[in-house]
Design a protein around this motif. Sequence first.
Motif, PDB file in Angstrom:
ATOM      1  N   HIS A   1       0.826  -1.206   0.000  1.00 43.72           N
ATOM      2  CA  HIS A   1       0.000   0.000   0.000  1.00 43.72           C
ATOM      3  C   HIS A   1       0.866   1.265   0.000  1.00 43.72           C
TER       4      HIS A   1
ATOM      5  N   SER B   1      -5.373   3.810   8.180  1.00 45.52           N
ATOM      6  CA  SER B   1      -5.986   2.590   7.619  1.00 45.52           C
ATOM      7  C   SER B   1      -5.055   1.947   6.597  1.00 45.52           C
ATOM      8  N   THR B   2      -4.428   2.767   5.767  1.00 45.20           N
ATOM      9  CA  THR B   2      -3.494   2.246   4.767  1.00 45.20           C
ATOM     10  C   THR B   2      -2.298   1.578   5.434  1.00 45.20           C
TER      11      THR B   2
ATOM     12  N   ARG C   1      -2.248   0.187   8.423  1.00 43.23           N
ATOM     13  CA  ARG C   1      -2.694  -1.078   9.022  1.00 43.23           C
ATOM     14  C   ARG C   1      -2.863  -2.175   7.962  1.00 43.23           C
ATOM     15  N   ASN C   2      -3.466  -1.801   6.845  1.00 41.99           N
ATOM     16  CA  ASN C   2      -3.642  -2.778   5.764  1.00 41.99           C
ATOM     17  C   ASN C   2      -2.296  -3.253   5.225  1.00 41.99           C
ATOM     18  N   HIS C   3      -1.342  -2.328   5.110  1.00 39.88           N
ATOM     19  CA  HIS C   3      -0.006  -2.678   4.621  1.00 39.88           C
ATOM     20  C   HIS C   3       0.687  -3.629   5.593  1.00 39.88           C
TER      21      HIS C   3
ATOM     22  N   LYS D   1      -0.734  -5.633   7.739  1.00 42.15           N
ATOM     23  CA  LYS D   1      -1.438  -6.923   7.732  1.00 42.15           C
ATOM     24  C   LYS D   1      -1.085  -7.738   6.492  1.00 42.15           C
ATOM     25  N   ASP D   2      -1.112  -7.107   5.332  1.00 44.13           N
ATOM     26  CA  ASP D   2      -0.872  -7.829   4.085  1.00 44.13           C
ATOM     27  C   ASP D   2       0.585  -8.242   3.910  1.00 44.13           C
TER      28      ASP D   2
ATOM     29  N   THR E   1      -9.723   2.506   0.913  1.00 41.83           N
ATOM     30  CA  THR E   1      -9.262   1.583   1.947  1.00 41.83           C
ATOM     31  C   THR E   1     -10.357   0.568   2.248  1.00 41.83           C
ATOM     32  N   ASP E   2     -10.033  -0.387   3.108  1.00 44.29           N
ATOM     33  CA  ASP E   2     -11.007  -1.417   3.478  1.00 44.29           C
ATOM     34  C   ASP E   2     -11.879  -1.001   4.645  1.00 44.29           C
ATOM     35  N   ASN E   3     -11.835   0.283   5.000  1.00 46.60           N
ATOM     36  CA  ASN E   3     -12.628   0.776   6.139  1.00 46.60           C
ATOM     37  C   ASN E   3     -14.118   0.703   5.850  1.00 46.60           C
TER      38      ASN E   3
END
Length: 439
Positions: free
Chosen positions: A26, A138-139, A141-143, A145-146, A216-218
């Motif tokens: 991300h 959010s970006t 956190r997603n980064h 996690k992925d 984002t996935d929010n």
Amino acid sequence: MDSVVSQPEDAPLVEGDSSYEAPKSHARDVHILSSAFLLVFLAYGAAQNLESTVNTEENIGTTSLGILYLSFTIFSLVSSPVVRILGSKNALVLGTTGYWLFVAANLKPSWYTMVPASIYLGFAASIIWVGQGTYLTSTARNHAKDCYLHEGTVIGSFNGEFWGIFASHQFIGNLITLALLGDGKEGATSGTTLLFIVFLGSMTLGTMLMCFLRKTDNKAEEGPPKSYTNLYSFVVSLLKLVIAPLFDIRMLLIIPLIAYSGLQQAFVWAEFTKYIVTPALGVSGVGGAMAVYGAFDALCSLAAGKFTSGLSSITIIVPGGALIQVIVLLWLFLKYRLTSGLIGSLYPLLMAAMLGIGNGIFNTQLNALLGILFRHDMEGAFAQLKVWQSASIAVVFFLSPHITLKAMLVLMLIALCVSVCGFLFLTLWVERTFSSGSG
């Protein structure tokens, strides 16, 4: 027969496995977000610095800035549900329109253009900054996690990159101003008109770039919550979002530091340039001093972000930034005297660099801290950040004509001491709560 070691179901696949997929990065979105903010704010920041010198008739410039930050404060109270309804990406794109309109109003400044533009910019600023904090966290956190990375480290790194690139807007914007106005007479209409047209072009590019952000996935990206379907439920939800954070002891302990970060920014814009830079370097030296401020702000933001890995690192970095600002404030209060020669010219630049370092630390660490502590209500947390920052900035703009530099320095020192004490108590309280909970 050889024994087979089974791999946990949630373990990351390695390259070469039949079902392997490269981790989704991300970082691209952070690059786009940072570059878009740079293009928008190099124009707005430089325009803001010119308001008190270009729009002097009936104090339109300074009054419009006071109205702007007052509007910013009021709209920040309701920005959290607005961002949830719009989604953080849409809030970012819509927010840029306020800055574009404000700079466009400077092409024909009057009460009929500047005041409405300032009020609308207050709304736009409130949603763009809540959207920025929510989107960036959010970006990150997603980064994390992925890509199977430590969340706190990624949040710190992403904030460091964003604030480092963002802070360079002061450096670049003031260089553009110096290039286009340096040879012209002060207040020349043709020079300022060309400058504001260039700024509008930069902002347009920034807005276009913002459209390339991925959502984002929010849940905030999915549209208005069901609880907002009628007016009564919307008002109730709004009151909860605005008031609920004020009952959280963590937020109450952070608010003094948030307010101080706004005070010190407004101090640089309104007091430092007026009482320290201008007498030593002249009006033409303000752009140079602000460029130094922006350069050190940018470098320190990048460095602070790299060293941020969680609450423990933030606890070390924030007092370091506070100490640097205490040195500058005490220097101005006790020792500083206007002197001639090379030394007299270097002192304001040195202080500008130190103030930039402090601002870079506060920006990166406050945003990382809110992202770590308030992961379940990021919109509300970042809305509170802008409420108290913009309120303290508005206070400085309205007080500036009626208060001496010495009185302002005393106010700053008291605010800094209170904010650091509150912050240190917060870190101790969080550590104690976490230790007892895990024990």
